[in-house]
Each structure stands twice: as structure tokens, then as C-alpha cells.
Design a protein around this motif. Structure first.
Motif, PDB file in Angstrom:
ATOM      1  N   ILE A   1     143.831  25.814  62.709  1.00  0.00           N
ATOM      2  CA  ILE A   1     142.606  25.169  63.194  1.00  0.00           C
ATOM      3  C   ILE A   1     142.761  24.753  64.649  1.00  0.00           C
ATOM      4  O   ILE A   1     141.891  25.025  65.495  1.00  0.00           O
ATOM      5  CB  ILE A   1     142.260  23.939  62.319  1.00  0.00           C
ATOM      6  N   HIS A   2     143.868  24.094  64.978  1.00  0.00           N
ATOM      7  CA  HIS A   2     144.084  23.643  66.351  1.00  0.00           C
ATOM      8  C   HIS A   2     144.199  24.825  67.311  1.00  0.00           C
ATOM      9  O   HIS A   2     143.713  24.763  68.441  1.00  0.00           O
ATOM     10  CB  HIS A   2     145.327  22.763  66.435  1.00  0.00           C
ATOM     11  N   ALA A   3     144.830  25.903  66.858  1.00  0.00           N
ATOM     12  CA  ALA A   3     144.962  27.091  67.704  1.00  0.00           C
ATOM     13  C   ALA A   3     143.596  27.703  67.994  1.00  0.00           C
ATOM     14  O   ALA A   3     143.305  28.111  69.130  1.00  0.00           O
ATOM     15  CB  ALA A   3     145.870  28.119  67.022  1.00  0.00           C
ATOM     16  N   THR A   4     142.730  27.738  66.992  1.00  0.00           N
ATOM     17  CA  THR A   4     141.380  28.282  67.172  1.00  0.00           C
ATOM     18  C   THR A   4     140.579  27.438  68.157  1.00  0.00           C
ATOM     19  O   THR A   4     139.885  27.965  69.042  1.00  0.00           O
ATOM     20  CB  THR A   4     140.638  28.332  65.817  1.00  0.00           C
ATOM     21  N   ILE A   5     140.672  26.125  68.017  1.00  0.00           N
ATOM     22  CA  ILE A   5     139.941  25.227  68.924  1.00  0.00           C
ATOM     23  C   ILE A   5     140.473  25.328  70.347  1.00  0.00           C
ATOM     24  O   ILE A   5     139.706  25.346  71.323  1.00  0.00           O
ATOM     25  CB  ILE A   5     140.023  23.773  68.413  1.00  0.00           C
ATOM     26  N   GLU A   6     141.799  25.420  70.482  1.00  0.00           N
ATOM     27  CA  GLU A   6     142.398  25.551  71.816  1.00  0.00           C
ATOM     28  C   GLU A   6     141.954  26.844  72.486  1.00  0.00           C
ATOM     29  O   GLU A   6     141.692  26.870  73.691  1.00  0.00           O
ATOM     30  CB  GLU A   6     143.926  25.499  71.719  1.00  0.00           C
TER      31      GLU A   6
ATOM     32  N   ASP B   1     137.413  13.097  79.330  1.00  0.00           N
ATOM     33  CA  ASP B   1     137.791  12.226  80.450  1.00  0.00           C
ATOM     34  C   ASP B   1     137.343  12.965  81.699  1.00  0.00           C
ATOM     35  O   ASP B   1     137.992  13.910  82.136  1.00  0.00           O
ATOM     36  CB  ASP B   1     139.299  11.982  80.470  1.00  0.00           C
ATOM     37  N   LYS B   2     136.182  12.580  82.218  1.00  0.00           N
ATOM     38  CA  LYS B   2     135.532  13.280  83.327  1.00  0.00           C
ATOM     39  C   LYS B   2     135.224  14.717  82.903  1.00  0.00           C
ATOM     40  O   LYS B   2     134.437  14.937  82.009  1.00  0.00           O
ATOM     41  CB  LYS B   2     136.386  13.208  84.585  1.00  0.00           C
ATOM     42  N   GLN B   3     135.863  15.714  83.517  1.00  0.00           N
ATOM     43  CA  GLN B   3     135.564  17.109  83.204  1.00  0.00           C
ATOM     44  C   GLN B   3     136.634  17.748  82.319  1.00  0.00           C
ATOM     45  O   GLN B   3     136.692  18.981  82.210  1.00  0.00           O
ATOM     46  CB  GLN B   3     135.423  17.918  84.509  1.00  0.00           C
ATOM     47  N   THR B   4     137.445  16.946  81.675  1.00  0.00           N
ATOM     48  CA  THR B   4     138.531  17.456  80.845  1.00  0.00           C
ATOM     49  C   THR B   4     138.371  16.988  79.405  1.00  0.00           C
ATOM     50  O   THR B   4     138.124  15.800  79.153  1.00  0.00           O
ATOM     51  CB  THR B   4     139.896  16.974  81.369  1.00  0.00           C
ATOM     52  N   ILE B   5     138.508  17.922  78.468  1.00  0.00           N
ATOM     53  CA  ILE B   5     138.504  17.558  77.048  1.00  0.00           C
ATOM     54  C   ILE B   5     139.905  17.070  76.704  1.00  0.00           C
ATOM     55  O   ILE B   5     140.863  17.840  76.714  1.00  0.00           O
ATOM     56  CB  ILE B   5     138.109  18.751  76.158  1.00  0.00           C
ATOM     57  N   ILE B   6     140.027  15.781  76.423  1.00  0.00           N
ATOM     58  CA  ILE B   6     141.350  15.199  76.161  1.00  0.00           C
ATOM     59  C   ILE B   6     141.640  15.093  74.664  1.00  0.00           C
ATOM     60  O   ILE B   6     142.805  14.940  74.259  1.00  0.00           O
ATOM     61  CB  ILE B   6     141.476  13.807  76.802  1.00  0.00           C
ATOM     62  N   ALA B   7     140.606  15.161  73.842  1.00  0.00           N
ATOM     63  CA  ALA B   7     140.786  15.037  72.396  1.00  0.00           C
ATOM     64  C   ALA B   7     139.521  15.535  71.707  1.00  0.00           C
ATOM     65  O   ALA B   7     138.526  15.839  72.365  1.00  0.00           O
ATOM     66  CB  ALA B   7     141.078  13.586  72.013  1.00  0.00           C
ATOM     67  N   TYR B   8     139.573  15.618  70.396  1.00  0.00           N
ATOM     68  CA  TYR B   8     138.378  15.971  69.642  1.00  0.00           C
ATOM     69  C   TYR B   8     138.498  15.444  68.224  1.00  0.00           C
ATOM     70  O   TYR B   8     139.594  15.189  67.706  1.00  0.00           O
ATOM     71  CB  TYR B   8     138.125  17.485  69.644  1.00  0.00           C
ATOM     72  N   ILE B   9     137.326  15.257  67.600  1.00  0.00           N
ATOM     73  CA  ILE B   9     137.241  14.813  66.214  1.00  0.00           C
ATOM     74  C   ILE B   9     136.718  15.971  65.375  1.00  0.00           C
ATOM     75  O   ILE B   9     135.777  16.657  65.773  1.00  0.00           O
ATOM     76  CB  ILE B   9     136.286  13.615  66.067  1.00  0.00           C
TER      77      ILE B   9
END
Length: 268
Positions: free
Chosen positions: A66-71, A128-136
Motif C-alpha cells: 500500500i505504501h509503495a503504491t501511494i509513494e 507542509d507548504k508544497q510537500t506531502i509530509i504524511a497521509y491518512i
């Protein structure tokens, strides 16, 4: 005697985030928020911090895949993930499936496939501004599907915005700044609620002062119009979603975008 467990409010969840001192605490507060507000069990919700080298210590089924797909979605330049995530704010499987079926947006098919591959009913990127730092991720429940109406979505967006700030500050070891951020966000929430209440009151006054007039109501989201009552259907004789170049469609779209900008400019 049965024991009653009180559910926490949105305000209480935000207050907990303001005093969180670790990312593990952030995870618990987030999972507890979705449990109390939407009945999501801890098994079906999780927060992933993208700088975490070992995200799958909880041994959830298919976690690494799942994390690999999202990345891949986030880092692939062809997906334009930042722009898409900024525009949607959150991805609801039912709504994306609707958009894909009716071909409302060119990215809808890809997003539908993404949510299917990660078996997720709700995906929320945290910026965080223009960077995705996390996700739910809220994974699908095989026995039932939760419905996220407009009120629920507003509540999630408010929580997610503050959650993103808390994560950013903790990752940058600037916990002392969190109290000031909490005060700032509280003021923003109050201002936001005041604007919405004024909007509701204006509608009430409109219906009350001119009961003899028929008022049509339209909803506009993701470049798609929905008529909310029969009066709107009677007043608008064209298909707004198909006749996009019609003068009426253009004028209504411009008006809707102005309203959207006014209501949501504080959260951009």
C-alpha cells in the motif's frame, strides 16, 4: 450498569494535538478522532509519516504494498500529485467512482484505480507548504461503507489542517511553537464558523422575507453542478454539466468559484 463512554468533540481532538509531544501520540489521537466521529475502528485507520523508514511495524495486511503504491503516485511527475491533492483536499472512494463512471475529470479513472489498489474508502494527504509530509488512510470495511457528507468533510479538513501543522512542528523539533499555532488555528476556526453562520443566516432571511418567491439551490463541487431542489431544475433549462460553454453555465461557474474562494481561502 452499562458504562457510557463519552465521545470526544473536534475541539477536544485539536486540543490534544496541541499538547502532543511525539508522532506516536499523534497517531493515537488521529485514530481516536476517526473512531469517535465516524465509527472507524483502529484496525481500519492509520497515519503514515513519509519520512518514517519503517512504516509497517503494526503488520497490517499488505502494508508495504500500500505504501509503495501511494509513494509511486506522489513521486511520479506524470500524476501531478501535488496539484491534484491540493484541489481535492481529500479523496472519497464513492465520489471518485462517480466521477470516473461519468468521466467528469480526466484524472478520475486513475484516482479510482489508486483507491481500489490500496483498498481505501478515504485518503487524506497532509501538507507542509508544497510537500506531502504524511497521509491518512481509512481502509474499506467489508461489511459496511461509511458516508462522508459535506459537514463530515468540513470537519475532516479542519482536523487534517491542524494535524499537518502539528506533524510539521514535531518533525522540526519546534514543540514550543505549537501553543502559538494552536491559538492561531482556534482564531481561524472561529472566523470560519462566523462566515458560514452569516451565509446560513442570509439564506434564512432570503426565504423568510420573500416566501412568495421560488428560490433555486445549486451545489457546485469539482467542476460539477447538482440541482438541490425542483425550483432550480425549473429555472435552469439547460444541462450545466454538458453545455459547459453556454453563457448561463459560464456565469454560474464564475459565481460558484467566487463563493468557494470566499469560504475556503483561509485553509489554502
Amino acid at each position: 450498569f452499562p458504562v457510557t463512554i463519552r465521545q470526544q468533540s473536534l475541539k477536544e481532538s485539536i486540543e490534544q494535538l496541541s499538547t502532543a509531544s511525539s508522532l506516536s501520540e499523534i497517531k493515537y489521537i488521529t485514530q481516536n478522532f476517526f473512531k469517535d466521529q465516524f465509527g472507524v475502528t483502529f484496525l481500519h485507520s492509520y497515519v503514515h509519516f513519509r519520512n518514517d523508514a519503517h512504516p509497517c511495524t503494526d503488520i497490517k495486511t499488505g502494508c508495504k504494498e500500500i505504501h509503495a503504491t501511494i509513494e509511486n503516485f506522489i513521486t511520479d511527475p506524470d500524476t501531478q500529485a501535488i496539484d491534484v491533492c491540493k484541489r481535492y483536499k481529500l479523496f472519497i472512494a464513492d465520489e471518485i467512482e462517480f466521477e470516473s463512471f461519468y468521466q467528469l475529470h480526466q484524472e478520475a479513472d486513475f484516482l479510482h484505480e489508486l483507491l481500489e489498489n490500496i483498498h481505501t474508502e478515504l485518503f487524506i494527504p497532509l501538507f507542509d507548504k508544497q510537500t506531502i509530509i504524511a497521509y491518512i488512510c481509512i481502509t474499506k470495511n467489508d461489511t459496511s461503507m461509511r458516508v462522508y457528507d459535506e459537514k463530515s468533510q468540513d470537519k475532516i479538513i479542519i482536523f487534517a489542517n491542524y494535524l499537518a501543522r502539528s506533524i510539521s512542528l514535531l518533525q522540526n523539533k519546534d514543540v514550543s511553537h505549537l501553543v502559538m499555532e494552536n491559538k492561531k488555528l482556534t482564531e481561524e476556526i472561529y472566523s470560519k464558523h462566523q462566515e458560514i453562520n452569516q451565509y446560513k443566516e442570509s439564506l434564512k432571511q432570503l426565504f423568510k422575507s420573500k416566501p412568495e418567491q421560488h428560490v433555486g439551490i445549486l451545489f457546485y463541487k469539482h467542476d460539477h453542478f447538482v440541482t438541490a431542489n425542483e425550483t432550480a431544475q425549473d429555472l435552469i433549462k439547460i444541462n450545466l454539466n454538458q453545455q459547459k460553454n453556454h453563457p448561463v453555465t459560464i456565469q454560474l461557474k464564475e459565481l460558484a468559484q467566487l463563493v468557494d474562494h470566499y469560504l475556503y481561502r483561509d485553509w489554502e
